[in-house]
Design a protein around this motif. Structure first.
Motif, PDB file in Angstrom:
ATOM      1  N   ASP A  42       0.809  -1.216   0.000  1.00 54.04           N
ATOM      2  CA  ASP A  42       0.000   0.000   0.000  1.00 54.04           C
ATOM      3  C   ASP A  42       0.840   1.261   0.000  1.00 54.04           C
ATOM      4  OD1 ASP A  42       0.823  -0.775   2.607  1.00 54.04           O
ATOM      5  OD2 ASP A  42      -0.588   0.659   3.468  1.00 54.04           O
ATOM      6  N   LEU A  43       2.071   1.158   0.472  1.00 52.56           N
ATOM      7  CA  LEU A  43       2.962   2.314   0.474  1.00 52.56           C
ATOM      8  C   LEU A  43       3.624   2.538  -0.877  1.00 52.56           C
ATOM      9  CD1 LEU A  43       4.875   1.959   3.883  1.00 52.56           C
ATOM     10  CD2 LEU A  43       2.772   3.232   3.402  1.00 52.56           C
ATOM     11  N   VAL A  44       3.904   1.442  -1.604  1.00 54.31           N
ATOM     12  CA  VAL A  44       4.782   1.562  -2.769  1.00 54.31           C
ATOM     13  C   VAL A  44       4.117   1.207  -4.098  1.00 54.31           C
ATOM     14  CG1 VAL A  44       6.803   1.113  -1.340  1.00 54.31           C
ATOM     15  CG2 VAL A  44       5.701  -0.798  -2.524  1.00 54.31           C
ATOM     16  N   TRP A  45       2.882   0.728  -4.076  1.00 56.60           N
ATOM     17  CA  TRP A  45       2.253   0.328  -5.330  1.00 56.60           C
ATOM     18  C   TRP A  45       0.763   0.645  -5.292  1.00 56.60           C
ATOM     19  CZ3 TRP A  45       2.732  -0.631 -10.218  1.00 56.60           C
ATOM     20  CH2 TRP A  45       1.640  -1.183 -10.910  1.00 56.60           C
ATOM     21  N   ALA A  46       0.239   1.140  -6.423  1.00 61.34           N
ATOM     22  CA  ALA A  46      -1.197   1.332  -6.580  1.00 61.34           C
ATOM     23  C   ALA A  46      -1.508   1.428  -8.067  1.00 61.34           C
ATOM     24  CB  ALA A  46      -1.681   2.586  -5.848  1.00 61.34           C
ATOM     25  N   GLU A  47      -2.722   1.022  -8.436  1.00 62.60           N
ATOM     26  CA  GLU A  47      -3.176   1.127  -9.821  1.00 62.60           C
ATOM     27  C   GLU A  47      -4.677   1.325  -9.835  1.00 62.60           C
ATOM     28  OE1 GLU A  47      -2.939  -2.493 -12.200  1.00 62.60           O
ATOM     29  OE2 GLU A  47      -2.841  -3.691 -10.365  1.00 62.60           O
ATOM     30  N   THR A  48      -5.170   1.941 -10.903  1.00 63.79           N
ATOM     31  CA  THR A  48      -6.607   2.118 -11.071  1.00 63.79           C
ATOM     32  C   THR A  48      -7.106   1.193 -12.170  1.00 63.79           C
ATOM     33  OG1 THR A  48      -6.324   3.891 -12.703  1.00 63.79           O
ATOM     34  CG2 THR A  48      -6.477   4.540 -10.373  1.00 63.79           C
TER      35      THR A  48
ATOM     36  N   GLU B 178     -11.581  11.836 -17.115  1.00 66.74           N
ATOM     37  CA  GLU B 178     -12.571  12.784 -16.617  1.00 66.74           C
ATOM     38  C   GLU B 178     -12.114  14.242 -16.802  1.00 66.74           C
ATOM     39  OE1 GLU B 178     -13.481  11.749 -12.575  1.00 66.74           O
ATOM     40  OE2 GLU B 178     -13.464   9.608 -13.030  1.00 66.74           O
ATOM     41  N   GLY B 179     -11.430  14.481 -17.918  1.00 65.26           N
ATOM     42  CA  GLY B 179     -11.021  15.840 -18.244  1.00 65.26           C
ATOM     43  C   GLY B 179      -9.745  16.311 -17.594  1.00 65.26           C
ATOM     44  N   ASP B 180      -9.102  15.470 -16.790  1.00 65.22           N
ATOM     45  CA  ASP B 180      -7.865  15.849 -16.103  1.00 65.22           C
ATOM     46  C   ASP B 180      -6.784  14.810 -16.336  1.00 65.22           C
ATOM     47  OD1 ASP B 180      -8.690  18.245 -14.615  1.00 65.22           O
ATOM     48  OD2 ASP B 180      -9.980  16.876 -13.478  1.00 65.22           O
ATOM     49  N   TRP B 181      -5.544  15.241 -16.195  1.00 62.46           N
ATOM     50  CA  TRP B 181      -4.440  14.293 -16.130  1.00 62.46           C
ATOM     51  C   TRP B 181      -4.410  13.713 -14.715  1.00 62.46           C
ATOM     52  CZ3 TRP B 181      -1.746  12.260 -19.983  1.00 62.46           C
ATOM     53  CH2 TRP B 181      -1.729  12.933 -21.213  1.00 62.46           C
TER      54      TRP B 181
ATOM     55  N   PHE C  49       5.537  10.739   0.999  1.00 63.36           N
ATOM     56  CA  PHE C  49       4.176  10.401   0.592  1.00 63.36           C
ATOM     57  C   PHE C  49       4.143   8.938   0.185  1.00 63.36           C
ATOM     58  CE2 PHE C  49       6.164  11.550  -3.372  1.00 63.36           C
ATOM     59  CZ  PHE C  49       5.515  10.832  -4.367  1.00 63.36           C
ATOM     60  N   THR C  50       2.948   8.390   0.082  1.00 62.66           N
ATOM     61  CA  THR C  50       2.776   6.980  -0.233  1.00 62.66           C
ATOM     62  C   THR C  50       1.903   6.816  -1.471  1.00 62.66           C
ATOM     63  OG1 THR C  50       0.752   6.644   1.063  1.00 62.66           O
ATOM     64  CG2 THR C  50       2.852   6.465   2.245  1.00 62.66           C
ATOM     65  N   ALA C  51       1.972   5.626  -2.057  1.00 59.68           N
ATOM     66  CA  ALA C  51       1.180   5.353  -3.256  1.00 59.68           C
ATOM     67  C   ALA C  51      -0.310   5.463  -2.964  1.00 59.68           C
ATOM     68  CB  ALA C  51       1.517   3.962  -3.787  1.00 59.68           C
ATOM     69  N   ALA C  52      -0.739   4.950  -1.816  1.00 57.57           N
ATOM     70  CA  ALA C  52      -2.164   4.983  -1.489  1.00 57.57           C
ATOM     71  C   ALA C  52      -2.696   6.406  -1.360  1.00 57.57           C
ATOM     72  CB  ALA C  52      -2.413   4.215  -0.187  1.00 57.57           C
ATOM     73  N   GLU C  53      -1.852   7.326  -0.952  1.00 55.66           N
ATOM     74  CA  GLU C  53      -2.282   8.708  -0.758  1.00 55.66           C
ATOM     75  C   GLU C  53      -2.522   9.451  -2.064  1.00 55.66           C
ATOM     76  OE1 GLU C  53       0.119   9.560   3.448  1.00 55.66           O
ATOM     77  OE2 GLU C  53       0.964  10.190   1.527  1.00 55.66           O
ATOM     78  N   VAL C  54      -1.851   9.038  -3.123  1.00 58.20           N
ATOM     79  CA  VAL C  54      -1.878   9.842  -4.347  1.00 58.20           C
ATOM     80  C   VAL C  54      -2.590   9.182  -5.524  1.00 58.20           C
ATOM     81  CG1 VAL C  54       0.206  11.111  -3.716  1.00 58.20           C
ATOM     82  CG2 VAL C  54       0.411   9.002  -5.065  1.00 58.20           C
ATOM     83  N   ILE C  55      -2.842   7.889  -5.473  1.00 52.33           N
ATOM     84  CA  ILE C  55      -3.409   7.203  -6.632  1.00 52.33           C
ATOM     85  C   ILE C  55      -4.762   7.809  -7.017  1.00 52.33           C
ATOM     86  CG2 ILE C  55      -4.509   5.442  -5.216  1.00 52.33           C
ATOM     87  CD1 ILE C  55      -2.914   4.981  -8.708  1.00 52.33           C
ATOM     88  N   GLY C  56      -4.947   8.006  -8.307  1.00 49.84           N
ATOM     89  CA  GLY C  56      -6.194   8.527  -8.847  1.00 49.84           C
ATOM     90  C   GLY C  56      -6.344  10.027  -8.815  1.00 49.84           C
ATOM     91  N   LYS C  57      -5.402  10.718  -8.185  1.00 52.63           N
ATOM     92  CA  LYS C  57      -5.544  12.164  -8.043  1.00 52.63           C
ATOM     93  C   LYS C  57      -5.153  12.896  -9.326  1.00 52.63           C
ATOM     94  CE  LYS C  57      -5.043  12.670  -3.044  1.00 52.63           C
ATOM     95  NZ  LYS C  57      -4.298  13.353  -1.957  1.00 52.63           N
ATOM     96  N   PRO C  58      -5.788  14.040  -9.603  1.00 46.07           N
ATOM     97  CA  PRO C  58      -5.394  14.865 -10.756  1.00 46.07           C
ATOM     98  C   PRO C  58      -4.183  15.724 -10.412  1.00 46.07           C
ATOM     99  CG  PRO C  58      -7.218  15.891  -9.616  1.00 46.07           C
ATOM    100  CD  PRO C  58      -6.969  14.578  -8.912  1.00 46.07           C
ATOM    101  N   LEU C  59      -3.621  16.373 -11.436  1.00 40.88           N
ATOM    102  CA  LEU C  59      -2.435  17.209 -11.241  1.00 40.88           C
ATOM    103  C   LEU C  59      -2.629  18.241 -10.141  1.00 40.88           C
ATOM    104  CD1 LEU C  59      -1.256  17.982 -14.900  1.00 40.88           C
ATOM    105  CD2 LEU C  59       0.088  16.818 -13.128  1.00 40.88           C
ATOM    106  N   ALA C  60      -3.792  18.892 -10.112  1.00 39.93           N
ATOM    107  CA  ALA C  60      -4.023  19.956  -9.132  1.00 39.93           C
ATOM    108  C   ALA C  60      -3.897  19.433  -7.713  1.00 39.93           C
ATOM    109  CB  ALA C  60      -5.392  20.589  -9.350  1.00 39.93           C
ATOM    110  N   SER C  61      -4.429  18.257  -7.441  1.00 38.22           N
ATOM    111  CA  SER C  61      -4.372  17.689  -6.099  1.00 38.22           C
ATOM    112  C   SER C  61      -2.977  17.158  -5.771  1.00 38.22           C
ATOM    113  CB  SER C  61      -5.399  16.559  -5.953  1.00 38.22           C
ATOM    114  OG  SER C  61      -6.708  17.045  -6.129  1.00 38.22           O
TER     115      SER C  61
END
Length: 276
Positions: free
Chosen positions: A53-59, A107-110, A123-135
């Motif tokens: 959960d810290l080092v890997w995530a995918e959608t 959904e219109g964002d990278w 930071f960790t993979a779980a914290e950032v997966i799926g987020k757009p550039l702004a976030s």
């Protein structure tokens, strides 16, 4: 006698003023991946097995882009060792020192749709997966107002035969490559004496690249982390002087985001001992 510290490979504090900037520059395709680690899988696989959960995530739906990344990494000369049920992006990541992040238009964002993050800084993979550039870049002062639209345009316009590179830097207590928790790292500062600062504090440099995926249209973002003790600056007085100037001349936003104030006493002790 202790071994001499390794030569510093990248010194971004000497290349640009210590402030926030996009700082991307084109580099040749054959300079895309730097290497420099004999067996990345030996470092990454235990983390993948024990702390996924810290080092890997995918959608969902990211596997075609992941497969294209794997093909690009293999075409660049990395030796891919197939493993049972490995996601394609992780199969690619375990063959190179870099962390690999797949950005795709959703959904219109990278958005960050898959990542292997074995050298993440606070930071960790779980914290950032799926987020757009702004976030993803919300903690960076002024990112939304100053840089977001420009970065999105760069991603949109990037050509498959181009690679862009940027570097940034900070100072950290300890030489951990995998450093997901900033608080744990900063707790060490109080135990470091000024005399020990040269070898207990490390300059942590990130070399980042972006490259367009020609078939799926995503963008691969790579992060290669180099770290060196402050003592490594002693081998190059010009770089040490540039570091002193950058440290003391960094603007307020840069210093606050990097939390440099926590290291001021120790870094200044190191610099004064060398009359910088």
């Amino acid at each position: 006698m202790a071994d001499p510290p390794p030569t510093i490979r990248h010194a971004p504090w000497a290349d640009a003023p210590p402030t926030f900037a996009i700082g991307l520059r084109p580099i040749p395709l054959d300079a895309w991946l730097e290497g420099g680690e004999a067996d990345p899988a030996a470092r990454k696989d235990p983390l993948f097995a024990a702390r996924r959960d810290l080092v890997w995530a995918e959608t969902e739906g990211s596997r075609p882009g992941q497969a294209e990344v794997l093909a690009l990494i293999e075409a660049a000369g990395a030796k891919i060792e197939p493993g049972p049920d490995l996601p394609p992006l992780y199969a690619a990541a375990r063959a190179v020192p870099d962390d690999l992040c797949l950005m795709e238009r959703r959904e219109g964002d990278w958005r960050l749709t898959a990542l292997s993050l074995s050298a993440g800084t606070f930071f960790t993979a779980a914290e950032v997966i799926g987020k757009p550039l702004a976030s993803l870049h919300a903690p960076v002062p002024g990112f939304g107002a100053r840089f977001l639209a420009r970065v999105a345009r760069i991603f949109d316009a990037l050509q498959p035969d181009a690679v862009l590179e940027r570097r940034n830097w900070t100072v950290m207590a300890g030489d951990d490559l995998h450093a997901p928790e900033g608080a744990a790292v900063r707790e060490r500062i109080a135990s470091i004496t000024p005399e020990a600062a040269a070898r207990a504090l490390f300059v942590r440099v990130e070399r980042q690249t972006i490259r367009k995926l020609p078939a799926t249209g995503g963008v691969l973002f790579t992060i290669r982390v180099w770290r060196h003790p402050l003592a490594a600056l002693d081998a190059d007085p010009a770089r040490r002087a540039a570091f002193a100037a950058a440290w003391r001349g960094a603007d307020a936003d840069f210093r606050a985001y990097k939390r440099l104030a926590a290291y001021d006493t120790l870094v200044e002790a190191y610099l004064r001992a060398r009359s910088e």
